[in-house]
Design a protein around this motif. Sequence first.
Motif, PDB file in Angstrom:
ATOM      1  N   THR A   1      -7.271 -15.460  -8.284  1.00  0.00           N
ATOM      2  CA  THR A   1      -7.357 -16.404  -7.167  1.00  0.00           C
ATOM      3  C   THR A   1      -8.773 -16.906  -6.887  1.00  0.00           C
ATOM      4  O   THR A   1      -8.927 -17.927  -6.229  1.00  0.00           O
ATOM      5  N   ASP A   2      -9.808 -16.177  -7.338  1.00  0.00           N
ATOM      6  CA  ASP A   2     -11.191 -16.486  -6.964  1.00  0.00           C
ATOM      7  C   ASP A   2     -11.381 -16.374  -5.452  1.00  0.00           C
ATOM      8  O   ASP A   2     -12.197 -17.085  -4.860  1.00  0.00           O
ATOM      9  N   HIS A   3     -10.646 -15.490  -4.836  1.00  0.00           N
ATOM     10  CA  HIS A   3     -10.674 -15.269  -3.392  1.00  0.00           C
ATOM     11  C   HIS A   3     -12.062 -14.840  -2.951  1.00  0.00           C
ATOM     12  O   HIS A   3     -12.688 -13.996  -3.570  1.00  0.00           O
ATOM     13  N   PRO A   4     -12.581 -15.381  -1.846  1.00  0.00           N
ATOM     14  CA  PRO A   4     -11.978 -16.372  -0.948  1.00  0.00           C
ATOM     15  C   PRO A   4     -12.594 -17.765  -1.076  1.00  0.00           C
ATOM     16  O   PRO A   4     -12.585 -18.522  -0.108  1.00  0.00           O
ATOM     17  N   HIS A  35      -8.948 -11.327  -9.524  1.00  0.00           N
ATOM     18  CA  HIS A  35     -10.178 -12.102  -9.359  1.00  0.00           C
ATOM     19  C   HIS A  35     -10.507 -12.284  -7.880  1.00  0.00           C
ATOM     20  O   HIS A  35     -10.289 -13.346  -7.307  1.00  0.00           O
ATOM     21  N   GLY A  36     -11.037 -11.224  -7.262  1.00  0.00           N
ATOM     22  CA  GLY A  36     -11.518 -11.303  -5.891  1.00  0.00           C
ATOM     23  C   GLY A  36     -12.994 -10.963  -5.830  1.00  0.00           C
ATOM     24  O   GLY A  36     -13.524 -10.279  -6.708  1.00  0.00           O
ATOM     25  N   GLY A  85     -10.966 -21.481  -5.509  1.00  0.00           N
ATOM     26  CA  GLY A  85      -9.841 -20.605  -5.778  1.00  0.00           C
ATOM     27  C   GLY A  85      -8.545 -21.175  -5.225  1.00  0.00           C
ATOM     28  O   GLY A  85      -8.483 -22.316  -4.757  1.00  0.00           O
ATOM     29  N   VAL A  86      -7.494 -20.377  -5.284  1.00  0.00           N
ATOM     30  CA  VAL A  86      -6.186 -20.797  -4.787  1.00  0.00           C
ATOM     31  C   VAL A  86      -5.660 -19.726  -3.842  1.00  0.00           C
ATOM     32  O   VAL A  86      -5.987 -18.546  -3.968  1.00  0.00           O
ATOM     33  N   ASP A  87      -4.847 -20.155  -2.879  1.00  0.00           N
ATOM     34  CA  ASP A  87      -4.262 -19.200  -1.932  1.00  0.00           C
ATOM     35  C   ASP A  87      -2.750 -19.087  -2.083  1.00  0.00           C
ATOM     36  O   ASP A  87      -2.082 -18.512  -1.231  1.00  0.00           O
TER      37      ASP A  87
END
Length: 334
Positions: free
Chosen positions: A291-294, A9-10, A298-300
């Motif tokens: 992650t739903d980056h960035p 998930h980016g 989201g989470v890192d």
Amino acid sequence: MSAPVVDFHGHLAAPAADALVAGTPGLAAELAAEQRAHSPESLAVNRAQLQGLASRLTGVGARLADLDAMGVDVQVVGPMPMHHYWADPDLALDLARTTNEAVAAHCAQAPDRLYGLGTIPLQHPDLAVALLDRAVTEHGLYGVSVSTTVDGRELADPVHDPVWHKAEELGAIVFVHPWGCSLGARLATRYLGNTVGQPVETAVALSHLIFTGVLDRFPRLKLVAAHGGGYLPTYIGRSDHAWRVRQDARGCAEPPSAYLRRIWFDALVYTPRALRHLVEEVGADRVVLGTDHPFDMGVDDPVARLDAAGLAPADRAAVAGGNALDLLLKGRTR
């Protein structure tokens, strides 16, 4: 060596695609709807965030540095999203082609680490079928990202069946990611349109796909749901109850919970307890990291969060990357 860690998930921004819709009435209407669905404070935070994330949403070097810091080896990269389902056929063609070319070019700079998803104009199903084929066979993408509704039309509408058929044929992934919330102004305060609204949108979209029999007609569809599938896995028992006691709810062949085993879900549910529950409901072989980056929602630290869930070693390995690699590589026709 251990198996790769895969983030499913980016996001990628495509300025060339944004330029195609700049100044159009459709974009103006879209932005007006967004303004109704968010408070002025949230809109200001969103604008500042996008400005601050510009390099991380477009630059390969910045993306890879982020992945290294997160302990992620491979990322699935899709559009921000930017579907613009209001676009007419000519504009929709240009948008999809430009976006998919941008994703492909971005991922080609690090092909061992970045796997791309594109976009298709679901508002024009025949065009969407052709562009899905082109995304996979010409651009080398692994599937497409779609929103939870298509300008007010459900994903489960039979008009989309040719698209799902083509996705099955290609072994292409369909990543369901909400963009906006149909509850509008009711959730405009305190960013509820995202924190509450987006999980609702995903639960509703998946429920339509299940209850109307879409997943019976397309059992090989590689459907991946963002944000842990929203609220659906948590309260699936109510869906099963309705299916058992009400004939009008029985549009699918099996109890709705059975279809959770036909969908994949990203692990972006934030807490170890929620991740354990998701695995319990859908199976460890149906969960991938996300992650739903960035973005700030989201989470890192996806690996640390996975480890905190305390899954069995085989299940942990599957969620960390094994499931994602199977999804990406098995049954692919290109």
